[in-house]
Write an enzyme that holds these catalytic residues in place. Structure first.
Site, PDB file in Angstrom:
ATOM      1  N   ASP A 284      60.686 123.743  25.499  1.00  0.00           N
ATOM      2  CA  ASP A 284      62.161 124.812  25.202  1.00  0.00           C
ATOM      3  C   ASP A 284      62.178 125.182  23.976  1.00  0.00           C
ATOM      4  OD1 ASP A 284      61.693 121.967  26.653  1.00  0.00           O
ATOM      5  OD2 ASP A 284      62.737 120.613  25.427  1.00  0.00           O
TER       6      ASP A 284
ATOM      7  N   LYS B  42      63.170 119.971  32.852  1.00  0.00           N
ATOM      8  CA  LYS B  42      62.759 118.593  33.007  1.00  0.00           C
ATOM      9  C   LYS B  42      64.865 118.021  32.322  1.00  0.00           C
ATOM     10  CE  LYS B  42      61.541 118.814  27.514  1.00  0.00           C
ATOM     11  NZ  LYS B  42      62.077 118.785  27.497  1.00  0.00           N
TER      12      LYS B  42
ATOM     13  N   CYS C  95      62.244 116.925  21.465  1.00  0.00           N
ATOM     14  CA  CYS C  95      61.509 116.755  22.658  1.00  0.00           C
ATOM     15  C   CYS C  95      60.431 117.810  22.423  1.00  0.00           C
ATOM     16  CB  CYS C  95      61.498 118.631  23.511  1.00  0.00           C
ATOM     17  SG  CYS C  95      63.373 117.898  23.978  1.00  0.00           S
TER      18      CYS C  95
HETATM   19  N1  TIU Z   1      64.071 120.308  23.254  1.00  0.00           N
HETATM   20  C1  TIU Z   1      65.170 119.760  22.341  1.00  0.00           C
HETATM   21  O1  TIU Z   1      64.408 119.244  21.782  1.00  0.00           O
HETATM   22  N2  TIU Z   1      66.235 119.076  22.229  1.00  0.00           N
HETATM   23  C2  TIU Z   1      67.124 118.799  22.053  1.00  0.00           C
HETATM   24  O2  TIU Z   1      67.984 118.610  21.813  1.00  0.00           O
HETATM   25  N3  TIU Z   1      66.813 118.936  20.425  1.00  0.00           N
HETATM   26  C3  TIU Z   1      67.304 118.486  19.217  1.00  0.00           C
HETATM   27  O3  TIU Z   1      66.485 118.510  18.199  1.00  0.00           O
HETATM   28  N4  TIU Z   1      68.772 118.525  19.948  1.00  0.00           N
END
Ligand code: TIU
Length: 224
Positions: free
Chosen positions: A27, A133, A166
């Site tokens: 991500d 995802k 994530c």
């Molecule tokens: N990629 C990921 O970690 N998504 C989130 O929403 N992370 C947060 O820390 N909010």
């Protein structure tokens, strides 16, 4: 062919066969790493996520050089939000803005929008995999497990954001499926350092309950 390496790690050295190992970059999207995206919409300071871009870049470079399988993930949803549970949609709303709403980088966390794209420094190459995802974990409602199985992958090197959300969800999902996971501490980040620290400790405690923790230098040294 066996190409076994040993990486200095906690709680003890991490061993893997490079021909059965994949790098996972989680991500590293504009939405999470840049001002104006989803991370900031949730009320966070995104600078720690932005700060690891050069580290992830160096790991990508090292793994590309030895021909390792590389997988990028992106969290996001279809434009009609049909793959976003009502619960996630509702709780993404902070200060009147959330998933699907117009932000400075397009509709927040929507596939095809600029905010959803991986940061330009880490742009996937044509021969690399991109997993879209809908959840925090990279296995839920994706073909990741099938992809790993079909390539004989047994070990994963985890980088990206955020450590406790994530990265951790993906780590836990992978660990339950039998994959040996190494988290690179300085190539992962959370918006709050205390969350990062706690998440890192949780990986390697209790005799590597979820996996191992190392850093970029140690990994690059081991694979060069
Ligand atoms: N990629 C990921 O970690 N998504 C989130 O929403 N992370 C947060 O820390 N909010």
């Amino acid at each position: 062919v066996s190409d076994t390496i040993l990486v200095s790690a906690l709680p003890f050295p991490f061993q893997c066969d490079l021909s059965h190992t994949a790098l996972v970059v989680i991500d590293m999207q504009n939405d999470f790493c840049c001002k104006g995206g989803f991370g900031e919409a949730l009320g966070n300071d995104v600078s720690p996520a932005e700060a690891i871009i050069p580290k992830v870049q160096s790991i990508l470079g090292g793994c590309r050089a030895i021909g390792m399988m590389i997988i990028h993930t992106r969290e996001g949803h279809l434009p009609d939000l049909s793959d976003c549970p009502e619960s996630k949609l509702t709780r993404s709303q902070v200060n009147g803005k959330g998933i699907g709403d117009e932000g400075p980088m397009g509709r927040i966390l929507i596939r095809g929008e600029y905010g959803h794209e991986i940061v330009k420094e880490l742009k996937p190459l044509a021969n690399e995999w991109v997993i879209d995802k809908p959840g925090k974990g990279a296995f839920y409602n994706t073909n990741l497990e099938q992809l790993l199985k079909s390539h004989g992958i047994e070990s994963l090197l985890l980088t990206g954001v955020t450590t406790h959300v994530c990265v951790h969800t993906t780590l836990r999902e992978a660990n339950d499926r039998g994959y040996e996971c190494l988290v690179l501490e300085d190539a992962t980040a959370a918006y709050d350092f205390a969350d990062h620290e706690a998440a890192i400790r949780m990986v390697h405690q209790q005799g590597a309950i979820f996996g191992w923790v190392s850093d970029c230098n140690a990994l690059l040294e081991a694979i060069q």
